[in-house]
Write a protein that holds these residues in place. Structure first.
Motif: not given
Length: 347
Positions: A92-95, A124-125, A221-222
């Motif tokens: 759930d990450a991007v480099a 996410d918020a 995420p929330a």
């Protein structure tokens, strides 16, 4: 320098996140030798990802060949990888595009056995909760206030944004199973801490680095922005630390934590109190969260130590190939294919 990237996935709920993680690896300025997408005992997700990447020779989708959990998934990826270095990226990450370049550059020193990067939260918020202290960003898998700046030697790297020289796994085996994440169960951790301390015991001259220019952005995420998760994660960290100290001893297992709890956290709590007195938003909440987080982590550690007295070791370490079992034949064929040597990275 050739680098393979391992991404471990376990749920279809993160489908978009997984595709984004793989896409960020494909966009690296230093191309990965291979991207290993390891699926943790989820046949539906395995089938869906296999179909999605069927025409992509650079992305290898394979099942976790060991016990359920992140450690065995990573070991499966190590066994199927190729090249001099194995890097790990959360699903759930991007480099950032220069992520692998900065890792590779740090390995110019032959003593370097592991390099970790800087993980930034992507809320996410759209913003950090006012009460959430930066000193506890490790709760959501990110770099926290108190880590060194620039490129610095550290006791351990953080697993969601990390890399290891293949020789490190040859020397000490893979990640210990029985510790760390297991799908949606209690959010344990510290498997990379245990591995790094074990590595330093086996290779006393080994250097482990934090390279802050190797940046990834980790989705929060929330559900993980709530105090309930904060408290649960802190308690689980205490339990995990108890397992680590049982394996490697309290002196090494808590070396970094002593400075963190005696200097970083008190300073953070005082800043929160000061901000509250000055009428700044969130100051009181941050101070309270620091106190609650420390107390909850300590409680988890105490419970973990009590539970472990006289009990057999809950986790095991094996050479990565043995721990993972046989590599599936399509993957084995892909790994046997020659890979062009990547060019040197210029600092």
């Amino acid at each position: 320098m050739t680098v393979s990237v391992v991404i471990c996935a376990y749920t279809e709920d993160r489908w978009g996140d997984v595709l984004a993680a793989v896409a960020s690896v494909r966009a690296q300025r230093l191309p990965a030798a291979a991207t290993l997408l390891v699926v943790d005992h989820n046949p539906a997700l395995l089938s869906r990802l296999s179909a999605h990447y069927a025409a992509d020779a650079d992305v290898i989708v394979l099942p976790n060949a060991g016990a359920r959990g992140l450690s065995a998934g990573r070991n499966t990826g190590i066994a199927a990888s190729r090249g001099e270095v194995v890097a790990f990226l959360d699903d759930d990450a991007v480099a950032e595009p220069d992520w692998l370049e900065h890792f590779a550059d740090a390995y110019r020193d032959p003593r370097v056995m592991a390099v970790g990067g800087r993980t930034l939260p992507r809320w996410d918020a759209g913003h950090r909760p006012a009460w959430f202290p930066r000193e506890f960003d490790w709760v959501v898998g990110c770099a926290y206030l108190g880590l060194p700046e620039g490129r610095a030697e550290v006791r351990n790297v953080l697993g969601g944004n990390a890399s290891f020289r293949r020789a490190a796994f040859d020397a000490v085996g893979g990640f210990a199973t029985g510790i760390g994440r297991d799908g949606d169960r209690r959010p344990l951790g510290c498997e990379e801490t245990e591995l790094c301390i074990r590595l330093r015991h086996a290779l006393p001259d080994a250097v482990l680095l934090l390279e802050n220019r190797a940046v990834i952005h980790h989705r929060v995420p929330a559900a993980r922005q709530r105090f309930g998760y904060f408290r649960t994660r802190c308690y689980a960290e205490g339990l995990s630390k108890a397992l680590v100290t049982r394996s490697v001893g309290a002196r090494d297992g808590l070396a970094s934590e002593r400075r963190y709890t005696t200097r970083v956290l008190p300073a953070g709590a005082l800043r929160g109190v000061r901000d509250a007195l000055l009428g700044r938003r969130g100051g009181a909440g941050r101070a309270a969260a620091i106190v609650a987080g420390l107390a909850t982590t300590a409680a988890g550690y105490a419970v973990g130590r009590l539970r472990s007295r006289g009990a057999a070791s809950p986790f095991t370490v094996a050479p990565t190939a043995a721990a993972c079992g046989p590599v599936p034949e399509p993957v084995a064929e892909a790994v046997r294919e020659p890979v062009p040597e990547a060019g040197e990275v210029v600092a």
